[in-house]
Design a protein around this motif. Structure first.
Motif, PDB file in Angstrom:
ATOM      1  N   ALA A   3      32.471  23.346 -32.670  1.00 59.49           N
ATOM      2  CA  ALA A   3      31.977  21.996 -32.935  1.00 59.49           C
ATOM      3  C   ALA A   3      32.794  20.956 -32.169  1.00 59.49           C
ATOM      4  N   CYS A   4      34.111  21.186 -32.100  1.00 60.13           N
ATOM      5  CA  CYS A   4      34.969  20.264 -31.347  1.00 60.13           C
ATOM      6  C   CYS A   4      34.659  20.342 -29.851  1.00 60.13           C
ATOM      7  N   LEU A   5      34.454  21.545 -29.350  1.00 63.40           N
ATOM      8  CA  LEU A   5      34.111  21.714 -27.937  1.00 63.40           C
ATOM      9  C   LEU A   5      32.748  21.103 -27.634  1.00 63.40           C
ATOM     10  N   GLN A   6      31.825  21.214 -28.562  1.00 61.03           N
ATOM     11  CA  GLN A   6      30.512  20.609 -28.359  1.00 61.03           C
ATOM     12  C   GLN A   6      30.623  19.102 -28.284  1.00 61.03           C
ATOM     13  N   ARG A   7      31.524  18.550 -29.072  1.00 54.82           N
ATOM     14  CA  ARG A   7      31.760  17.110 -29.013  1.00 54.82           C
ATOM     15  C   ARG A   7      32.287  16.725 -27.633  1.00 54.82           C
ATOM     16  N   ALA A   8      33.146  17.571 -27.069  1.00 51.02           N
ATOM     17  CA  ALA A   8      33.665  17.316 -25.724  1.00 51.02           C
ATOM     18  C   ALA A   8      32.536  17.386 -24.697  1.00 51.02           C
ATOM     19  N   ALA A   9      31.616  18.329 -24.881  1.00 47.41           N
ATOM     20  CA  ALA A   9      30.477  18.449 -23.969  1.00 47.41           C
ATOM     21  C   ALA A   9      29.567  17.230 -24.080  1.00 47.41           C
ATOM     22  N   ASP A  10      29.353  16.752 -25.279  1.00 44.23           N
ATOM     23  CA  ASP A  10      28.498  15.580 -25.487  1.00 44.23           C
ATOM     24  C   ASP A  10      29.088  14.335 -24.826  1.00 44.23           C
ATOM     25  N   PHE A  60      43.612  27.863 -21.077  1.00 50.12           N
ATOM     26  CA  PHE A  60      42.316  27.722 -21.732  1.00 50.12           C
ATOM     27  C   PHE A  60      41.716  26.352 -21.443  1.00 50.12           C
ATOM     28  N   LEU A  61      42.500  25.313 -21.621  1.00 54.42           N
ATOM     29  CA  LEU A  61      41.979  23.956 -21.390  1.00 54.42           C
ATOM     30  C   LEU A  61      41.685  23.728 -19.911  1.00 54.42           C
ATOM     31  N   ALA A  62      42.535  24.253 -19.030  1.00 55.78           N
ATOM     32  CA  ALA A  62      42.339  24.031 -17.590  1.00 55.78           C
ATOM     33  C   ALA A  62      41.092  24.745 -17.075  1.00 55.78           C
ATOM     34  N   ARG A  63      40.708  25.857 -17.690  1.00 56.55           N
ATOM     35  CA  ARG A  63      39.600  26.664 -17.187  1.00 56.55           C
ATOM     36  C   ARG A  63      38.273  26.405 -17.914  1.00 56.55           C
ATOM     37  N   LEU A  64      38.236  25.407 -18.758  1.00 59.65           N
ATOM     38  CA  LEU A  64      36.970  25.050 -19.392  1.00 59.65           C
ATOM     39  C   LEU A  64      35.983  24.590 -18.321  1.00 59.65           C
ATOM     40  N   PRO A  65      34.725  24.914 -18.451  1.00 57.08           N
ATOM     41  CA  PRO A  65      33.740  24.509 -17.434  1.00 57.08           C
ATOM     42  C   PRO A  65      33.584  22.990 -17.369  1.00 57.08           C
ATOM     43  N   ARG A  66      33.622  22.487 -16.156  1.00 59.80           N
ATOM     44  CA  ARG A  66      33.537  21.020 -15.968  1.00 59.80           C
ATOM     45  C   ARG A  66      32.221  20.655 -15.290  1.00 59.80           C
ATOM     46  N   ALA A 113      31.457  20.630 -19.173  1.00 61.33           N
ATOM     47  CA  ALA A 113      30.061  20.762 -18.733  1.00 61.33           C
ATOM     48  C   ALA A 113      29.101  20.671 -19.919  1.00 61.33           C
ATOM     49  N   ALA A 114      28.002  19.974 -19.709  1.00 59.92           N
ATOM     50  CA  ALA A 114      27.019  19.778 -20.783  1.00 59.92           C
ATOM     51  C   ALA A 114      26.413  21.088 -21.251  1.00 59.92           C
ATOM     52  N   ASP A 115      26.334  22.086 -20.350  1.00 62.04           N
ATOM     53  CA  ASP A 115      25.732  23.370 -20.713  1.00 62.04           C
ATOM     54  C   ASP A 115      26.779  24.413 -21.089  1.00 62.04           C
ATOM     55  N   ALA A 116      27.994  23.987 -21.385  1.00 64.61           N
ATOM     56  CA  ALA A 116      29.052  24.931 -21.766  1.00 64.61           C
ATOM     57  C   ALA A 116      28.647  25.691 -23.030  1.00 64.61           C
ATOM     58  N   ASP A 117      28.912  26.982 -23.025  1.00 62.44           N
ATOM     59  CA  ASP A 117      28.622  27.821 -24.197  1.00 62.44           C
ATOM     60  C   ASP A 117      29.803  27.687 -25.163  1.00 62.44           C
ATOM     61  N   CYS A 118      29.733  26.703 -26.015  1.00 61.61           N
ATOM     62  CA  CYS A 118      30.871  26.362 -26.876  1.00 61.61           C
ATOM     63  C   CYS A 118      31.177  27.467 -27.886  1.00 61.61           C
ATOM     64  N   LYS A 119      30.153  28.152 -28.353  1.00 56.38           N
ATOM     65  CA  LYS A 119      30.369  29.246 -29.299  1.00 56.38           C
ATOM     66  C   LYS A 119      31.163  30.371 -28.630  1.00 56.38           C
ATOM     67  N   ARG A 120      30.771  30.727 -27.431  1.00 56.35           N
ATOM     68  CA  ARG A 120      31.458  31.792 -26.704  1.00 56.35           C
ATOM     69  C   ARG A 120      32.888  31.375 -26.353  1.00 56.35           C
ATOM     70  N   LEU A 121      33.062  30.128 -25.955  1.00 54.93           N
ATOM     71  CA  LEU A 121      34.397  29.631 -25.630  1.00 54.93           C
ATOM     72  C   LEU A 121      35.306  29.650 -26.855  1.00 54.93           C
ATOM     73  N   HIS A 145      35.254  33.751 -38.212  1.00 59.65           N
ATOM     74  CA  HIS A 145      33.998  33.068 -37.870  1.00 59.65           C
ATOM     75  C   HIS A 145      34.078  31.589 -38.253  1.00 59.65           C
ATOM     76  N   SER A 146      34.673  31.303 -39.384  1.00 57.30           N
ATOM     77  CA  SER A 146      34.835  29.914 -39.816  1.00 57.30           C
ATOM     78  C   SER A 146      35.688  29.134 -38.821  1.00 57.30           C
ATOM     79  N   TRP A 147      36.765  29.747 -38.355  1.00 61.45           N
ATOM     80  CA  TRP A 147      37.622  29.073 -37.373  1.00 61.45           C
ATOM     81  C   TRP A 147      36.872  28.850 -36.071  1.00 61.45           C
ATOM     82  N   GLU A 148      36.100  29.846 -35.656  1.00 65.78           N
ATOM     83  CA  GLU A 148      35.322  29.716 -34.417  1.00 65.78           C
ATOM     84  C   GLU A 148      34.315  28.579 -34.520  1.00 65.78           C
TER      85      GLU A 148
END
Length: 209
Positions: free
Chosen positions: A152-159, A203-209, A164-172, A144-147
């Protein structure tokens, strides 16, 4: 006439019992061994032999093998969390590139140890049904700590608009660690970082854009 008892010849223990570093040496040895093989297969005698201390020293520092395993997991968790922070919190690098750098570093580490060592947490997760019950909760907390760190890093990418701004970063983030741990195990089987590279690229290629 009383004579002095002759001293035993041979090499003295590398870590005598009263050495304050003995506990640390046992834990470090445990981390090295458990990244190569499972907990069940890791005998205390093997750890003691590598460190060079008598069996009494082990029970001086640890009440049981279960307590030893917990200490080893906590040490590994601290080490790995620091590694993640070093890459994922690097403000000089775009967030997605930070994730890529982490994966590249992990692949280099696997190759450096000739793919003998994997992820200690991943190894223990494979044995969780036959491990002490206390380990399940600790393993879940570590993952959970690693997730959280990756989310948080993925959320920074969304910001930033990198995904995509609405990406579910926790699920990803959950998806990443499920797949990444599998890729690490496959890399050990095939003695190549190809599975890790494939998963990372996809993983990186299939992130929501």
């Amino acid at each position: 006439m009383i004579t002095d008892t002759p001293k035993r010849r041979g090499r003295p223990p590398r870590q005598p019992r009263d050495n304050p570093d003995t506990r640390d040496a046992l834990i470090r040895c445990g981390v090295a061994i458990l990244t190569e093989q499972g907990f069940v297969a890791t005998g205390i005698d093997g750890v003691l032999k590598q460190v060079g201390v008598p069996k009494g020293s082990f029970y001086h520092y640890f009440d049981s093998k279960e307590a030893f395993g917990q200490a080893v997991m906590e040490r590994y968790a601290g080490y790995f969390s620091a590694k993640l922070d070093r890459w994922l919190l690097d403000e000089t690098t775009p967030p997605l590139q930070r994730i890529e750098h982490f994966m590249q570093d992990a692949m280099a580490g696997m190759a450096r140890h000739a793919f003998r060592r994997g992820c200690l947490v991943g190894n223990l997760c494979q044995e969780v049904t036959i491990l002490p019950a206390s380990y399940r909760e600790l393993l879940q907390a570590i993952l959970h700590s690693w997730e959280q760190r990756l989310a948080a890093c993925l959320q920074r990418a969304a910001d930033r608009g990198d995904i995509a701004a609405d990406a579910d970063c926790k699920r990803l983030a959950e998806l990443f660690w499920i797949g990444w741990e599998g890729a690490v195990q496959r890399a050990r089987i095939v003695q190549s970082d190809a599975p890790m590279a494939l998963f990372g690229q996809e993983f990186l290629a299939r992130l929501p854009r």
